[in-house]
Structure formats: structure tokens, C-alpha cells
Design a protein around this motif. Structure first.
Motif, PDB file in Angstrom:
ATOM      1  N   GLY A 237       0.964  -1.098  -0.007  1.00  0.00           N
ATOM      2  CA  GLY A 237       0.044   0.056   0.000  1.00  0.00           C
ATOM      3  C   GLY A 237       1.085   1.145   0.003  1.00  0.00           C
ATOM      4  N   LEU A 238       0.323   2.336   0.402  1.00  0.00           N
ATOM      5  CA  LEU A 238       1.152   3.457   0.519  1.00  0.00           C
ATOM      6  C   LEU A 238       2.345   3.620   1.566  1.00  0.00           C
ATOM      7  CD1 LEU A 238      -1.818   6.161   0.664  1.00  0.00           C
ATOM      8  CD2 LEU A 238      -0.491   5.423  -1.386  1.00  0.00           C
ATOM      9  N   ARG A 239       2.386   2.430   2.095  1.00  0.00           N
ATOM     10  CA  ARG A 239       3.722   2.620   3.023  1.00  0.00           C
ATOM     11  C   ARG A 239       4.895   2.116   2.181  1.00  0.00           C
ATOM     12  NH1 ARG A 239       3.885  -2.206   5.777  1.00  0.00           N
ATOM     13  NH2 ARG A 239       1.968  -3.032   4.665  1.00  0.00           N
ATOM     14  N   GLY A 240       4.630   1.899   1.010  1.00  0.00           N
ATOM     15  CA  GLY A 240       5.750   1.411  -0.067  1.00  0.00           C
ATOM     16  C   GLY A 240       6.697   0.570   0.693  1.00  0.00           C
ATOM     17  N   SER A 241       8.008   0.285  -0.199  1.00  0.00           N
ATOM     18  CA  SER A 241       8.820  -0.722   0.217  1.00  0.00           C
ATOM     19  C   SER A 241      10.134   0.209   0.400  1.00  0.00           C
ATOM     20  CB  SER A 241       9.134  -1.583  -1.042  1.00  0.00           C
ATOM     21  OG  SER A 241      10.342  -2.460  -0.865  1.00  0.00           O
TER      22      SER A 241
ATOM     23  N   GLN B 295      12.313  11.269  -2.608  1.00  0.00           N
ATOM     24  CA  GLN B 295      13.063  11.869  -1.536  1.00  0.00           C
ATOM     25  C   GLN B 295      14.554  11.088  -1.649  1.00  0.00           C
ATOM     26  OE1 GLN B 295      13.119  11.754   3.384  1.00  0.00           O
ATOM     27  NE2 GLN B 295      11.937  10.110   2.225  1.00  0.00           N
ATOM     28  N   HIS B 296      14.483  10.015  -2.140  1.00  0.00           N
ATOM     29  CA  HIS B 296      15.751   9.273  -2.374  1.00  0.00           C
ATOM     30  C   HIS B 296      16.757  10.323  -3.058  1.00  0.00           C
ATOM     31  CE1 HIS B 296      18.730   6.562  -3.697  1.00  0.00           C
ATOM     32  NE2 HIS B 296      18.726   5.963  -2.487  1.00  0.00           N
ATOM     33  N   HIS B 297      16.334  10.620  -4.504  1.00  0.00           N
ATOM     34  CA  HIS B 297      17.460  11.368  -5.157  1.00  0.00           C
ATOM     35  C   HIS B 297      17.357  12.818  -4.958  1.00  0.00           C
ATOM     36  CE1 HIS B 297      19.801  11.743  -8.785  1.00  0.00           C
ATOM     37  NE2 HIS B 297      18.962  12.598  -9.341  1.00  0.00           N
TER      38      HIS B 297
ATOM     39  N   THR C 194      26.684   4.000   0.943  1.00  0.00           N
ATOM     40  CA  THR C 194      26.341   5.724   0.357  1.00  0.00           C
ATOM     41  C   THR C 194      24.766   5.944   0.600  1.00  0.00           C
ATOM     42  OG1 THR C 194      25.861   4.478  -1.776  1.00  0.00           O
ATOM     43  CG2 THR C 194      28.143   5.599  -1.117  1.00  0.00           C
ATOM     44  N   LEU C 195      24.096   5.250   1.718  1.00  0.00           N
ATOM     45  CA  LEU C 195      22.678   5.586   1.838  1.00  0.00           C
ATOM     46  C   LEU C 195      22.937   6.654   3.049  1.00  0.00           C
ATOM     47  CD1 LEU C 195      19.796   4.833   1.120  1.00  0.00           C
ATOM     48  CD2 LEU C 195      19.564   3.747   3.415  1.00  0.00           C
ATOM     49  N   HIS C 196      22.256   7.783   2.958  1.00  0.00           N
ATOM     50  CA  HIS C 196      22.119   8.784   3.842  1.00  0.00           C
ATOM     51  C   HIS C 196      21.424   8.373   5.425  1.00  0.00           C
ATOM     52  CE1 HIS C 196      21.794  12.689   6.187  1.00  0.00           C
ATOM     53  NE2 HIS C 196      22.496  13.179   5.293  1.00  0.00           N
ATOM     54  N   PRO C 197      22.180   8.455   6.593  1.00  0.00           N
ATOM     55  CA  PRO C 197      21.614   8.015   7.687  1.00  0.00           C
ATOM     56  C   PRO C 197      20.151   8.467   8.057  1.00  0.00           C
ATOM     57  CG  PRO C 197      23.486   9.491   8.125  1.00  0.00           C
ATOM     58  CD  PRO C 197      23.320   9.256   6.655  1.00  0.00           C
ATOM     59  N   LYS C 198      19.743   9.810   7.477  1.00  0.00           N
ATOM     60  CA  LYS C 198      18.485  10.251   7.670  1.00  0.00           C
ATOM     61  C   LYS C 198      17.294   9.926   6.717  1.00  0.00           C
ATOM     62  CE  LYS C 198      20.335  14.646   9.316  1.00  0.00           C
ATOM     63  NZ  LYS C 198      20.128  16.290   9.159  1.00  0.00           N
ATOM     64  N   TYR C 199      17.855   9.103   5.809  1.00  0.00           N
ATOM     65  CA  TYR C 199      16.932   8.674   4.960  1.00  0.00           C
ATOM     66  C   TYR C 199      15.744   7.853   5.324  1.00  0.00           C
ATOM     67  CZ  TYR C 199      14.843   6.515   0.669  1.00  0.00           C
ATOM     68  OH  TYR C 199      13.760   6.081  -0.168  1.00  0.00           O
ATOM     69  N   ASP C 200      16.039   6.333   5.921  1.00  0.00           N
ATOM     70  CA  ASP C 200      14.946   5.790   6.454  1.00  0.00           C
ATOM     71  C   ASP C 200      14.208   6.368   7.480  1.00  0.00           C
ATOM     72  OD1 ASP C 200      15.607   3.454   5.078  1.00  0.00           O
ATOM     73  OD2 ASP C 200      17.037   2.890   6.150  1.00  0.00           O
TER      74      ASP C 200
ATOM     75  N   PHE D 211       8.688   7.792   3.445  1.00  0.00           N
ATOM     76  CA  PHE D 211       7.274   7.906   3.506  1.00  0.00           C
ATOM     77  C   PHE D 211       6.523   8.428   4.400  1.00  0.00           C
ATOM     78  CE2 PHE D 211       8.533   3.666   1.770  1.00  0.00           C
ATOM     79  CZ  PHE D 211       8.716   3.992   0.460  1.00  0.00           C
ATOM     80  N   ARG D 212       7.018   9.488   5.005  1.00  0.00           N
ATOM     81  CA  ARG D 212       6.331  10.412   5.911  1.00  0.00           C
ATOM     82  C   ARG D 212       5.193  11.239   5.295  1.00  0.00           C
ATOM     83  NH1 ARG D 212       8.494  15.587   6.432  1.00  0.00           N
ATOM     84  NH2 ARG D 212      10.529  15.745   5.196  1.00  0.00           N
ATOM     85  N   TYR D 213       5.698  11.599   3.897  1.00  0.00           N
ATOM     86  CA  TYR D 213       4.633  12.401   3.111  1.00  0.00           C
ATOM     87  C   TYR D 213       3.411  11.660   2.921  1.00  0.00           C
ATOM     88  CZ  TYR D 213       9.127  14.372   2.552  1.00  0.00           C
ATOM     89  OH  TYR D 213      10.380  14.796   2.841  1.00  0.00           O
TER      90      TYR D 213
END
Length: 274
Positions: free
Chosen positions: A223-227, A234-236, A260-266, A270-272
Motif C-alpha cells: 500500500g502507501l507504506r511503500g517498500s 526523496q531518495h534522489h 552511500t545511503l544517507h543515515p537520515k533517509y530511512d 514515506f512520512r509524506y
């Protein structure tokens, strides 16, 4: 007679027929109409249809959108030229490209498998060439052009140096030798990749609505939670703010594996859609 022949040629061009095999001008028209049409819809129309929550921290500078739209012309010409090369390869029989009707369930299943293979190959190619473009000499003389936009728009998708275009789009030729690909699928797939490039820069969250097979599967299952394994806008967008992070295109596994994943990303994922 000459005038009639000329009118017929232009009519064929305007109708964008055939899908492939029509030469460089047909390829250029197909790609240009899709790129600028989609860009206009994403940049101007979608925000009018309903509220969108921006994810960019910096405002766009005056003239930035127009500059990126103009700077996309060179890469579009390069990509259309590559499509023409692919057509010539098929005509000369020097690749694994094939044509003909697709009717049986087996043939359809094989096309779906090809799409998944192309997604993973394209993502790997993009990740590693993108990291190479951040090597200081290439970044300074080539990739910096794309990073002029710290608050990108849909038209930033192909707003990069023509040398970068040659590197980024080279995989569209290379895959023609890896496994059999239907000519129609090759053209449609590489038109569709434009969606990923433009939507990834649009400035508001579209995931999980960016159309990939994996995205559709995630939408049905999560659903809207995404994967968390699929990229988001947001990633790019974070890559334009933190240029040493987030180099992938479709998936997050390369960024996670290579650190190379930013620590703030996770944390904000999907907060939007909350």
C-alpha cells in the motif's frame, strides 16, 4: 509529386509511426514530446490537481526550470541518436534484438522477465557510472552541470552534459548483446525510463506511484507504506543536497551495500503519506 511526398513524410513524423525503425527524426520527436509533455504535467498540472508536499529544503532560483529544460536538449539528441544506432544494429543483424508479433502467454511472460532484468541492469549501470561521475575530474568538467540544481524540477531529469548523456545512455546499446530483446520493448522501455529520471527530480513525493513492475508489486503488497527497497523522490532529492550519498536509480540495495545511503533517509521514509 515532391510536395505530396514531403507532406506524407511529415504526417508520418507527426504520428510517430513506426514505433521503431523510423530513423533519427522519429526517435527525436518521440522522446522530445514525451520528455517535455511529461515534464509539463509533473511540474505544472499535478500540483494543480491536489496539494503536494514539497520535500526540497531550498527554493528554486529564478530561471532554473527554464535553464534545465534548455539544457536537456543535448542529452535528448544523444539518446535519440543511440536509438537510431540500435535500429541500425537490428537491421544489420549484429545484436540479440528481434522483432515480430507477440501473442502467446510464453512470449508475454518473457517480455515481463526482460523488463525486470532491464530494471536491475539499468540500476546497476546507473549506480556505478554515477559514482564514477562524482570522481573529482569528471565531476568538475562533466557532472557538475547536473548539480547546478540543488532544488531540482522535472526538467532536471536530463539536464546534464552531453558526455554524461553518452555514459548514462550507453547501457541502451550494451543490453542489446546480453539477451534477446524485442525491438518494440527496447523502445518502449527506454522511453519509460524517462519517467524515472523526471519523476525523481520533481520535488514532491510520487512513490510508490512511479510506474515500474517492482513499484506496482510494492503498491499491491504494501500500500502507501511503500517498500524501503525501492527508490523514492526523496531518495534522489537528498542526493542533490548531499552529493556523496544516494547514487542509485530504481532500488536502494547498492546504496545500502556500499554505505552511500544517507543515515537520515530511512527515518523520514514515506512520512509524506502518513
Amino acid at each position: 509529386m515532391a510536395g505530396t511526398s514531403s507532406s506524407s513524410s511529415w504526417l508520418q513524423l507527426l504520428h510517430l509511426q513506426p514505433l521503431w525503425g523510423g530513423g533519427f527524426l522519429v526517435a527525436l520527436c518521440q522522446l522530445s514530446l514525451f520528455y517535455y509533455g511529461l515534464g509539463a504535467v509533473l511540474h505544472w498540472v499535478v500540483p494543480l490537481l491536489g496539494p503536494v508536499q514539497g520535500i526540497q529544503e531550498a527554493p528554486r532560483k529564478p530561471g532554473e526550470v527554464a535553464r534545465d529544460a534548455i539544457n536537456s536538449i543535448g542529452p535528448i539528441v544523444v539518446k535519440a541518436g543511440i536509438w537510431y544506432i540500435v535500429e541500425q544494429m537490428h537491421a544489420a543483424g549484429i545484436s540479440k534484438l528481434y522483432a515480430g508479433p507477440v501473442s502467446s502467454p510464453y512470449q508475454v511472460a518473457y517480455l515481463l522477465l526482460c523488463i525486470v532484468l532491464l530494471d536491475y541492469l539499468h540500476d546497476a549501470w546507473f549506480y556505478w557510472t554515477h559514482r564514477a561521475l562524482h570522481w573529482r575530474p569528471l565531476y568538475r568538467w562533466v557532472h557538475w552541470e547536473h548539480h547546478r540544481s540543488t532544488a531540482p524540477s522535472a526538467f532536471t531529469g536530463y539536464a546534464f552534459h552531453v558526455v554524461e548523456a553518452l555514459i548514462v545512455f550507453a547501457n541502451e546499446v550494451l543490453v542489446c548483446w546480453l539477451f534477446p530483446i524485442h525491438m518494440g520493448l527496447h523502445r518502449i522501455y527506454h522511453i519509460a525510463t524517462t519517467v524515472i529520471h523526471e519523476a525523481g527530480h520533481v520535488g514532491y513525493e510520487l512513490s510508490p506511484f512511479i510506474p515500474t513492475l517492482e513499484g506496482i508489486a510494492a503498491l499491491l503488497g504494501c500500500g502507501l507504506r511503500g517498500s524501503p527497497g525501492l527508490n523514492t523522490v526523496q531518495h534522489h532529492d537528498m542526493h542533490h543536497r548531499y552529493p556523496t550519498k544516494h547514487f542509485s536509480l530504481y532500488f536502494t540495495h547498492w546504496d545500502r551495500w556500499m554505505g552511500t545511503l544517507h543515515p537520515k533517509y530511512d527515518a523520514g521514509l514515506f512520512r509524506y503519506f502518513s
